[in-house]
Scaffold this active site. Sequence first.
Site, PDB file in Angstrom:
ATOM      1  N   GLY A 123       0.954  -6.469  -8.924  1.00 47.14           N
ATOM      2  CA  GLY A 123       1.425  -5.379  -8.068  1.00 47.14           C
ATOM      3  C   GLY A 123       0.295  -4.497  -7.569  1.00 47.14           C
ATOM      4  O   GLY A 123      -0.887  -4.798  -7.750  1.00 47.14           O
ATOM      5  N   GLN A 124       0.698  -3.370  -6.962  1.00 42.04           N
ATOM      6  CA  GLN A 124      -0.287  -2.480  -6.338  1.00 42.04           C
ATOM      7  C   GLN A 124      -1.291  -1.957  -7.375  1.00 42.04           C
ATOM      8  O   GLN A 124      -2.496  -1.931  -7.118  1.00 42.04           O
ATOM      9  CB  GLN A 124       0.435  -1.301  -5.663  1.00 42.04           C
ATOM     10  CG  GLN A 124      -0.488  -0.463  -4.794  1.00 42.04           C
ATOM     11  CD  GLN A 124       0.154   0.843  -4.308  1.00 42.04           C
ATOM     12  OE1 GLN A 124       1.276   1.176  -4.693  1.00 42.04           O
ATOM     13  NE2 GLN A 124      -0.562   1.579  -3.481  1.00 42.04           N
ATOM     14  N   ARG A 136       5.868 -13.151 -10.819  1.00 45.31           N
ATOM     15  CA  ARG A 136       5.461 -14.032  -9.722  1.00 45.31           C
ATOM     16  C   ARG A 136       4.296 -14.907 -10.177  1.00 45.31           C
ATOM     17  O   ARG A 136       3.510 -14.492 -11.034  1.00 45.31           O
ATOM     18  CB  ARG A 136       5.005 -13.203  -8.517  1.00 45.31           C
ATOM     19  CG  ARG A 136       6.117 -12.381  -7.898  1.00 45.31           C
ATOM     20  CD  ARG A 136       5.598 -11.623  -6.696  1.00 45.31           C
ATOM     21  NE  ARG A 136       4.891 -10.404  -7.029  1.00 45.31           N
ATOM     22  CZ  ARG A 136       3.951  -9.839  -6.286  1.00 45.31           C
ATOM     23  NH1 ARG A 136       3.564 -10.423  -5.171  1.00 45.31           N
ATOM     24  NH2 ARG A 136       3.372  -8.701  -6.638  1.00 45.31           N
ATOM     25  N   ASP A 151       8.328 -13.110 -17.437  1.00 43.93           N
ATOM     26  CA  ASP A 151       9.412 -12.186 -17.101  1.00 43.93           C
ATOM     27  C   ASP A 151       9.584 -11.256 -18.299  1.00 43.93           C
ATOM     28  O   ASP A 151      10.018 -11.693 -19.369  1.00 43.93           O
ATOM     29  CB  ASP A 151      10.700 -12.983 -16.832  1.00 43.93           C
ATOM     30  CG  ASP A 151      11.872 -12.072 -16.500  1.00 43.93           C
ATOM     31  OD1 ASP A 151      11.758 -10.842 -16.685  1.00 43.93           O
ATOM     32  OD2 ASP A 151      12.912 -12.596 -16.075  1.00 43.93           O
ATOM     33  N   TYR A 155      15.794   4.879 -10.100  1.00 49.23           N
ATOM     34  CA  TYR A 155      14.373   4.832 -10.490  1.00 49.23           C
ATOM     35  C   TYR A 155      14.065   6.009 -11.422  1.00 49.23           C
ATOM     36  O   TYR A 155      13.483   5.825 -12.502  1.00 49.23           O
ATOM     37  CB  TYR A 155      13.523   4.917  -9.223  1.00 49.23           C
ATOM     38  CG  TYR A 155      12.024   4.861  -9.430  1.00 49.23           C
ATOM     39  CD1 TYR A 155      11.397   3.704  -9.893  1.00 49.23           C
ATOM     40  CD2 TYR A 155      11.220   5.955  -9.116  1.00 49.23           C
ATOM     41  CE1 TYR A 155      10.026   3.646 -10.044  1.00 49.23           C
ATOM     42  CE2 TYR A 155       9.849   5.902  -9.252  1.00 49.23           C
ATOM     43  CZ  TYR A 155       9.250   4.748  -9.722  1.00 49.23           C
ATOM     44  OH  TYR A 155       7.882   4.698  -9.863  1.00 49.23           O
TER      45      TYR A 155
HETATM   46  P1  NAD Z   1       4.535  -2.961  -7.736  1.00 49.26           P
HETATM   47  O1  NAD Z   1       5.924  -3.056  -7.252  1.00 49.26           O
HETATM   48  O2  NAD Z   1       3.442  -3.037  -6.752  1.00 49.26           O
HETATM   49  O3  NAD Z   1       4.273  -4.085  -8.841  1.00 49.26           O
HETATM   50  C1  NAD Z   1       5.198  -4.358  -9.865  1.00 49.26           C
HETATM   51  C2  NAD Z   1       4.976  -5.781 -10.324  1.00 49.26           C
HETATM   52  O4  NAD Z   1       5.947  -6.056 -11.327  1.00 49.26           O
HETATM   53  C3  NAD Z   1       5.175  -6.811  -9.198  1.00 49.26           C
HETATM   54  O5  NAD Z   1       4.025  -7.628  -9.088  1.00 49.26           O
HETATM   55  C4  NAD Z   1       6.391  -7.618  -9.647  1.00 49.26           C
HETATM   56  O6  NAD Z   1       6.299  -8.996  -9.339  1.00 49.26           O
HETATM   57  C5  NAD Z   1       6.363  -7.394 -11.158  1.00 49.26           C
HETATM   58  N1  NAD Z   1       7.678  -7.558 -11.805  1.00 49.26           N
HETATM   59  C6  NAD Z   1       8.889  -7.168 -11.337  1.00 49.26           C
HETATM   60  N2  NAD Z   1       9.837  -7.513 -12.224  1.00 49.26           N
HETATM   61  C7  NAD Z   1       9.221  -8.114 -13.268  1.00 49.26           C
HETATM   62  C8  NAD Z   1       9.669  -8.692 -14.485  1.00 49.26           C
HETATM   63  N3  NAD Z   1      10.960  -8.736 -14.807  1.00 49.26           N
HETATM   64  N4  NAD Z   1       8.739  -9.202 -15.323  1.00 49.26           N
HETATM   65  C9  NAD Z   1       7.415  -9.175 -14.996  1.00 49.26           C
HETATM   66  N5  NAD Z   1       6.939  -8.669 -13.847  1.00 49.26           N
HETATM   67  C10 NAD Z   1       7.842  -8.140 -12.987  1.00 49.26           C
HETATM   68  O7  NAD Z   1       4.425  -1.632  -8.617  1.00 49.26           O
HETATM   69  P2  NAD Z   1       3.135  -0.745  -8.901  1.00 49.26           P
HETATM   70  O8  NAD Z   1       2.989   0.181  -7.768  1.00 49.26           O
HETATM   71  O9  NAD Z   1       1.999  -1.592  -9.328  1.00 49.26           O
HETATM   72  O10 NAD Z   1       3.708   0.125 -10.124  1.00 49.26           O
HETATM   73  C11 NAD Z   1       3.465  -0.186 -11.467  1.00 49.26           C
HETATM   74  C12 NAD Z   1       4.082   0.909 -12.314  1.00 49.26           C
HETATM   75  O11 NAD Z   1       3.579   2.188 -11.899  1.00 49.26           O
HETATM   76  C13 NAD Z   1       5.608   1.030 -12.199  1.00 49.26           C
HETATM   77  O12 NAD Z   1       6.134   1.417 -13.447  1.00 49.26           O
HETATM   78  C14 NAD Z   1       5.809   2.146 -11.206  1.00 49.26           C
HETATM   79  O13 NAD Z   1       7.032   2.806 -11.376  1.00 49.26           O
HETATM   80  C15 NAD Z   1       4.646   3.054 -11.571  1.00 49.26           C
HETATM   81  N6  NAD Z   1       4.295   3.959 -10.470  1.00 49.26           N
HETATM   82  C16 NAD Z   1       3.768   3.482  -9.312  1.00 49.26           C
HETATM   83  C17 NAD Z   1       3.474   4.362  -8.281  1.00 49.26           C
HETATM   84  C18 NAD Z   1       2.899   3.889  -6.965  1.00 49.26           C
HETATM   85  O14 NAD Z   1       2.793   4.698  -6.023  1.00 49.26           O
HETATM   86  N7  NAD Z   1       2.498   2.622  -6.851  1.00 49.26           N
HETATM   87  C19 NAD Z   1       3.697   5.733  -8.460  1.00 49.26           C
HETATM   88  C20 NAD Z   1       4.269   6.171  -9.641  1.00 49.26           C
HETATM   89  C21 NAD Z   1       4.538   5.272 -10.665  1.00 49.26           C
HETATM   90  N1  SER Z   2       5.264   5.624  -5.306  1.00 50.68           N
HETATM   91  C1  SER Z   2       6.420   5.580  -6.125  1.00 50.68           C
HETATM   92  C2  SER Z   2       7.646   5.408  -5.320  1.00 50.68           C
HETATM   93  O1  SER Z   2       7.670   5.913  -4.200  1.00 50.68           O
HETATM   94  C3  SER Z   2       6.540   6.855  -6.923  1.00 50.68           C
HETATM   95  O2  SER Z   2       6.892   6.544  -8.186  1.00 50.68           O
HETATM   96  O3  SER Z   2       8.566   4.819  -5.787  1.00 50.68           O
END
Ligand code: NAD
Ligand code: SER
Length: 322
Positions: free
Chosen positions: A11-12, A36, A51, A140
């Site tokens: 992910g990101q 994935r 998963d 969420y």
């Molecule tokens: P993302 O959506 O980019 O990546 C999440 C990854 O999880 C994806 O690659 C997806 O394939 C994988 N995934 C989904 N379901 C799954 C499962 N059952 N088993 C294994 N993998 C699975 O999310 P991100 O931005 O990298 O965020 C990671 C964490 O950080 C999350 O908990 C998110 O809530 C938190 N977060 C992110 C942000 C943001 O702006 N990116 C902000 C606040 C909090």
């Molecule tokens: N960037 C995230 C969202 O918009 C914040 O947790 O879901």
Amino acid sequence: MKRILVTGALGQIGSELVPALRQTYGADAVIASDLRPATEGTEAGRFITLDCTDGAALGRIVREGRVDIIYHLAALLSATAEKAPQKAYAVNLGSLVNVLEVARESGCAVFTPSSIGAFGPTTPGDPAPQDTIQRPTTMYGVTKVAGELLCDYYFRRFGVDARGVRYPGLISYVSPPGGGTTDYAVDIFYGALEHNAYTCFLAADTQLDMMYMPDAIRAAMELMEADPASLKHRNAFNIAAMQLTPARLADIIARHLPGFTIDYDVDPARQAIAESWPRRLDDSAARQEWGWRPEYDAETMTVDMLEHLSARLGRPLPAAHR
Ligand code: NAD
Ligand code: SER
């Protein structure tokens, strides 16, 4: 050697956290995993398809890899979760329970991100204190608050070293965001470089906290290295770096890309989510307890984003950029 498992690694956040962890702890120390299959870049290191809602599979990987720390990133983000709330509950909370249980059985430490989404419309919003009302109105947010409480519980009851931060919206150029309400702050850079224009799905004056990914990665790693004796909260630390509205970010970009324009086609669903979140977080607890300091503000983030993303997209910046 610390052995580390990263879930949701494609992910990101994971696509930048995994290389940073490998650089610090060694390539062999880090197992990347995701639902994935791996992409070409990820296969440079150890990668496992996993998963996280499958607790038995997760447990096997942790035991066989003799994992010491789990960075648990697998989740559905806010906008995606609102479209599929039942699935979001199962993935976000189901996987966290599995991770905490495995950590309890195997003695692992856990890093789990919470979010500005853990707050709701009744939270004091400017700034949102570290300890305050948390009544989110999204699935969420429900999973994030419950996750924060579960991490606290597993520490108090079972001694699991579960730590985490509440991330603001994250801005980055390596991997696209995964379906959040703050995604506009990344999409706008693609629009700027590809079309010198962007149509935003949030209203011009919607203010939210944002952070550049290098600060977000450093925050996770610094918190996991922090002296436990100095941590009063341990988990769910507010962290902040910059407050942006779409209009303000567009102004900064236009200073570097003359002629850049923004217009608005507001998505009511994501606008409602954004309006339920704070305008700014108070991150003084993180600053006091483990020395948190962001390095990037809106201006330096914009310069760095434009330079890196233009190189990735093969679109040279105009001379006026500097
Ligand atoms: P993302 O959506 O980019 O990546 C999440 C990854 O999880 C994806 O690659 C997806 O394939 C994988 N995934 C989904 N379901 C799954 C499962 N059952 N088993 C294994 N993998 C699975 O999310 P991100 O931005 O990298 O965020 C990671 C964490 O950080 C999350 O908990 C998110 O809530 C938190 N977060 C992110 C942000 C943001 O702006 N990116 C902000 C606040 C909090
Ligand atoms: N960037 C995230 C969202 O918009 C914040 O947790 O879901």
